[in-house]
Design a protein around this motif. Sequence first.
Motif, mmCIF file in Angstrom:
data_model
loop_
_atom_site.group_PDB
_atom_site.id
_atom_site.type_symbol
_atom_site.label_atom_id
_atom_site.label_comp_id
_atom_site.label_asym_id
_atom_site.label_seq_id
_atom_site.Cartn_x
_atom_site.Cartn_y
_atom_site.Cartn_z
ATOM 1 N N PRO A 73 1.124 -130.025 -30.888
ATOM 2 C CA PRO A 73 1.122 -131.440 -31.268
ATOM 3 C C PRO A 73 0.729 -131.675 -32.732
ATOM 4 N N ARG A 74 -0.196 -130.902 -33.266
ATOM 5 C CA ARG A 74 -0.628 -131.116 -34.652
ATOM 6 C C ARG A 74 0.522 -130.883 -35.628
ATOM 7 N N ILE A 75 1.459 -130.005 -35.272
ATOM 8 C CA ILE A 75 2.635 -129.750 -36.107
ATOM 9 C C ILE A 75 3.678 -130.847 -35.874
ATOM 10 N N TYR A 76 3.962 -131.115 -34.624
ATOM 11 C CA TYR A 76 5.008 -132.075 -34.256
ATOM 12 C C TYR A 76 4.722 -133.467 -34.823
ATOM 13 N N PHE A 77 3.473 -133.904 -34.717
ATOM 14 C CA PHE A 77 3.105 -135.239 -35.177
ATOM 15 C C PHE A 77 2.654 -135.254 -36.641
#
Length: 138
Positions: free
Chosen positions: A55-59
């Motif tokens: 999630p930290r990459i995706y968002f």
Amino acid sequence: MGYFGKLAYSDGRWSAGGPTAVPFLLVDVHDSDIATVDYRAADASGGRFYLGYEPRIYFEEPDAGDPVDTAAEAAGFARWAREAAGTDVAPDDVQRLMAAPDGSPPADDVVEETVERLLALVGLPAPDWPTDDDAPAG
């Protein structure tokens, strides 16, 4: 728009929402790009990792969470597979399916494909993914 949903495997079957027993496997899919995989064994040990993207990459919020220690989670999941499903799984095979902590793109177009490959490693049945026909009217 991709699939959004949470499915749990416990008591030998898939259900929508949360697990009904321990051990369990919980798969939470976000827009067919991220799958959060939570697993718990009978002794309450377990862990969490991601398929697709973290999630930290995706968002694009790098401070939203630490990168997953994929080697440790792969070993933990392999232990869970042995205890919960009676299947010997190589941690390296699990780790290859996990979201890359550096944000490299996943091999599969939709994360549901990666989920199914993970389940095949463990010898668990694939869930019946809901389709647009299953969506409420309106």
